[in-house]
Design an enzyme around this catalytic site. Structure first.
Site, PDB file in Angstrom:
ATOM      1  N   ASP A   1      33.611  48.192  43.749  1.00  0.00           N
ATOM      2  CA  ASP A   1      32.363  48.718  43.182  1.00  0.00           C
ATOM      3  C   ASP A   1      31.114  48.096  43.831  1.00  0.00           C
ATOM      4  O   ASP A   1      30.030  48.656  43.739  1.00  0.00           O
ATOM      5  CB  ASP A   1      32.299  48.443  41.666  1.00  0.00           C
ATOM      6  CG  ASP A   1      33.504  49.003  40.924  1.00  0.00           C
ATOM      7  OD1 ASP A   1      34.167  49.903  41.473  1.00  0.00           O
ATOM      8  OD2 ASP A   1      33.780  48.538  39.801  1.00  0.00           O
TER       9      ASP A   1
ATOM     10  N   ARG B   1      44.203  42.133  34.076  1.00  0.00           N
ATOM     11  CA  ARG B   1      42.961  41.917  33.318  1.00  0.00           C
ATOM     12  C   ARG B   1      43.435  41.255  32.019  1.00  0.00           C
ATOM     13  O   ARG B   1      43.915  41.934  31.120  1.00  0.00           O
ATOM     14  CB  ARG B   1      42.269  43.241  33.031  1.00  0.00           C
ATOM     15  CG  ARG B   1      41.881  44.053  34.279  1.00  0.00           C
ATOM     16  CD  ARG B   1      40.996  45.214  33.894  1.00  0.00           C
ATOM     17  NE  ARG B   1      40.929  46.265  34.903  1.00  0.00           N
ATOM     18  CZ  ARG B   1      40.076  46.313  35.926  1.00  0.00           C
ATOM     19  NH1 ARG B   1      39.227  45.333  36.102  1.00  0.00           N
ATOM     20  NH2 ARG B   1      40.065  47.320  36.763  1.00  0.00           N
TER      21      ARG B   1
ATOM     22  N   GLY C   1      40.440  44.285  38.846  1.00  0.00           N
ATOM     23  CA  GLY C   1      40.871  45.399  39.701  1.00  0.00           C
ATOM     24  C   GLY C   1      41.133  44.912  41.115  1.00  0.00           C
ATOM     25  O   GLY C   1      40.323  44.169  41.674  1.00  0.00           O
TER      26      GLY C   1
ATOM     27  N   ASP D   1      33.091  40.409  38.096  1.00  0.00           N
ATOM     28  CA  ASP D   1      32.380  39.634  37.068  1.00  0.00           C
ATOM     29  C   ASP D   1      33.296  39.090  35.969  1.00  0.00           C
ATOM     30  O   ASP D   1      33.083  37.980  35.472  1.00  0.00           O
ATOM     31  CB  ASP D   1      31.188  40.416  36.494  1.00  0.00           C
ATOM     32  CG  ASP D   1      31.568  41.794  36.000  1.00  0.00           C
ATOM     33  OD1 ASP D   1      32.752  42.175  36.119  1.00  0.00           O
ATOM     34  OD2 ASP D   1      30.691  42.503  35.485  1.00  0.00           O
TER      35      ASP D   1
ATOM     36  N   ARG E   1      32.980  52.457  38.400  1.00  0.00           N
ATOM     37  CA  ARG E   1      32.682  52.117  36.989  1.00  0.00           C
ATOM     38  C   ARG E   1      31.234  52.519  36.693  1.00  0.00           C
ATOM     39  O   ARG E   1      30.879  53.663  36.954  1.00  0.00           O
ATOM     40  CB  ARG E   1      32.913  50.629  36.742  1.00  0.00           C
ATOM     41  CG  ARG E   1      33.276  50.327  35.290  1.00  0.00           C
ATOM     42  CD  ARG E   1      33.462  48.855  35.064  1.00  0.00           C
ATOM     43  NE  ARG E   1      34.647  48.312  35.671  1.00  0.00           N
ATOM     44  CZ  ARG E   1      35.862  48.369  35.129  1.00  0.00           C
ATOM     45  NH1 ARG E   1      36.053  48.915  33.969  1.00  0.00           N
ATOM     46  NH2 ARG E   1      36.893  47.849  35.743  1.00  0.00           N
TER      47      ARG E   1
ATOM     48  N   ASP F   1      29.301  45.774  42.841  1.00  0.00           N
ATOM     49  CA  ASP F   1      28.248  45.767  41.808  1.00  0.00           C
ATOM     50  C   ASP F   1      27.956  44.375  41.267  1.00  0.00           C
ATOM     51  O   ASP F   1      27.534  44.226  40.124  1.00  0.00           O
ATOM     52  CB  ASP F   1      28.647  46.701  40.659  1.00  0.00           C
ATOM     53  CG  ASP F   1      29.888  46.214  39.919  1.00  0.00           C
ATOM     54  OD1 ASP F   1      30.638  45.397  40.494  1.00  0.00           O
ATOM     55  OD2 ASP F   1      30.104  46.636  38.773  1.00  0.00           O
TER      56      ASP F   1
ATOM     57  N   THR G   1      35.360  43.366  44.689  1.00  0.00           N
ATOM     58  CA  THR G   1      35.477  44.578  43.875  1.00  0.00           C
ATOM     59  C   THR G   1      34.986  45.756  44.701  1.00  0.00           C
ATOM     60  O   THR G   1      33.923  45.662  45.331  1.00  0.00           O
ATOM     61  CB  THR G   1      34.669  44.516  42.554  1.00  0.00           C
ATOM     62  OG1 THR G   1      34.510  45.852  42.063  1.00  0.00           O
ATOM     63  CG2 THR G   1      33.302  43.894  42.679  1.00  0.00           C
TER      64      THR G   1
HETATM   65  O1  F6P Z   1      36.274  47.863  39.143  1.00  0.00           O
HETATM   66  C1  F6P Z   1      37.087  48.533  40.049  1.00  0.00           C
HETATM   67  C2  F6P Z   1      37.528  49.854  39.465  1.00  0.00           C
HETATM   68  O2  F6P Z   1      38.362  50.497  40.416  1.00  0.00           O
HETATM   69  C3  F6P Z   1      36.408  50.794  39.027  1.00  0.00           C
HETATM   70  O3  F6P Z   1      35.828  51.478  40.107  1.00  0.00           O
HETATM   71  C4  F6P Z   1      37.143  51.671  38.066  1.00  0.00           C
HETATM   72  O4  F6P Z   1      36.257  52.251  37.129  1.00  0.00           O
HETATM   73  C5  F6P Z   1      38.085  50.704  37.400  1.00  0.00           C
HETATM   74  O5  F6P Z   1      38.273  49.621  38.288  1.00  0.00           O
HETATM   75  C6  F6P Z   1      39.428  51.288  37.047  1.00  0.00           C
HETATM   76  O6  F6P Z   1      40.133  50.319  36.361  1.00  0.00           O
HETATM   77  P1  F6P Z   1      41.707  50.370  36.145  1.00  0.00           P
HETATM   78  O7  F6P Z   1      42.354  50.034  37.438  1.00  0.00           O
HETATM   79  O8  F6P Z   1      41.952  49.361  35.095  1.00  0.00           O
HETATM   80  O9  F6P Z   1      42.034  51.774  35.740  1.00  0.00           O
END
Ligand code: F6P
Length: 363
Positions: free
Chosen positions: A131, A76, A15, A107, A175, A133, A129
């Site tokens: 998050d 990803r 992300g 991660d 997340r 986290d 990130t």
């Molecule tokens: O990990 C970053 C994040 O923005 C999370 O907060 C969220 O759940 C996820 O990525 C969303 O992923 P995507 O951009 O693949 O929809």
């Protein structure tokens, strides 16, 4: 290994997070100053598999300082997790004479980095990130910018809530982690904060809301982490919004409640001061480690210092904190190391609990 590095690659993966581009710029400038060639690997690990690689000069990166998203693009990449994908990536490194890689992300990115390191391409991770986290580091790039965006959005909701005597539930990204929701909730003056890591008493929260209204409180903000378990088949924030509306209406003391999901809006935007400074410091350390012949580690912020941590240690620490340890994960660590990991996780949880208590105190 020292002094053998002539060319490094830099990539962003997973992300996107504000500050990624700032870190790419800093990596490039710091390495170029040492006479090291730098190449951009586009679209994360996918760019390594499909050889989407271009040289970076000083002048290419100067405007990366305040770029949102990631200028190097992201992905990803599931193919990278396969033996075939990994073999193609290693072949690209050989073809392009890439001696080492700096991988910026979360991660998932670090799992890729450790795989590359074990196959002979020294790789260093930089945490990024929104998050925040990643257990081994106090800070990951993007968190501060995302929180400031939440503040901007939440403050606007507060304005209109106040005008119309309403309540607004905001579902905040993160997340499975509640850091963004918790810290944004405190800074928004939320009356209720619900995050997955901490016990939440729904009945007590609703009772508190009703009592506050009865006591004259005109408007409310409620922060719910997107990772909070869903209820009645819908995300928890939506469920809570419905419950407050239905129940208070039926009781003749309606708290008109709206729901807002900023979602990916908080992933964009120019990085804040904190993200730019952290990006600079992480990047400087990552280049220093690469040039010292280090591999398979991630740079981490800890108590105001920038330190290095072995990636496999960081990944397993993370799984321990999140209760996701797999069989055999701890086998290669000594008893003392395992105890130190447990103590570290307990310290992280205590920090979170303390902040959650603060959110409730000020709610
Ligand atoms: O990990 C970053 C994040 O923005 C999370 O907060 C969220 O759940 C996820 O990525 C969303 O992923 P995507 O951009 O693949 O929809």
């Amino acid at each position: 290994m020292a002094n053998t590095i002539k060319k490094i690659g830099v990539l962003t993966s997973g992300g996107d997070a504000p500050g990624m581009s700032t870190a790419v710029r800093a990596v490039a400038l710091a390495a170029l100053k040492q006479g090291i060639e730098v190449v951009a690997i586009y679209e994360g690990y996918k760019g390594l598999i499909y050889n989407n690689i271009k040289p970076l000069k000083n002048t290419d990166v100067l405007n990366f300082i305040n770029a949102g998203g990631t200028t190097l693009l992201s992905d990803r990449c599931d193919e990278f997790k396969t033996e075939e994908g990994m073999a193609k990536a290693i072949a690209t490194c050989k073809e392009e004479n890439i001696d080492a890689i700096i991988a910026i992300g979360g991660d998932g990115t670090f799992r890729g980095a450790t795989d590359l390191s074990h196959r002979g391409i020294p790789t260093i991770g930089i945490p990024a990130t929104i998050d925040n986290d990643i257990t081994s580091t106090d800070y990951a790039l993007g968190f501060d910018t995302a929180m400031n965006t939440n503040l901007m959005l939440g403050d606007r909701l507060r304005d209109t809530c106040w005008s119309h005597a309403r309540c607004n539930v905001i579902e905040i990204m993160g997340r499975g982690a509640g850091y963004l929701a918790l810290q944004s909730g405190i800074a928004l003056g939320a009356t209720i904060v619900a995050i997955p890591e901490c016990d939440f008493d729904e009945e007590a929260a609703i009772a508190k809301l009703k009592a506050a209204r009865a006591n004259g409180q005109r408007s409310f903000i409620i922060a719910v982490a997107e990772g909070f378990p869903e209820k009645d088949g819908v995300p928890y924030g939506e469920y809570l919004t419905k419950r407050i509306n239905t129940e208070t209406k039926a009781e003749g003391a309606w708290i008109d409640t709206k729901f807002c999901r900023p979602a990916h809006m908080v992933r964009g935007g120019a990085p804040t001061l904190r993200d730019r400074l952290m990006a600079a410091q992480f990047a400087e350390k990552a280049v220093e480690l690469i040039l010292a012949g280090k591999s398979d580690c991630v740079v981490c912020a800890r108590n105001g210092e920038i330190v290095e941590t072995d990636i496999s240690y960081a990944l397993i620490l993370d799984r321990m904190y999140k209760g996701k340890l797999k069989d055999g994960d701890l086998d290669k660590f000594s008893e003392e190391q395992v105890e130190a990991m447990k103590a570290f996780c307990a310290m992280r949880k205590a920090e979170l609990d303390k902040m959650y208590a603060l959110a409730n105190l000020l709610a």
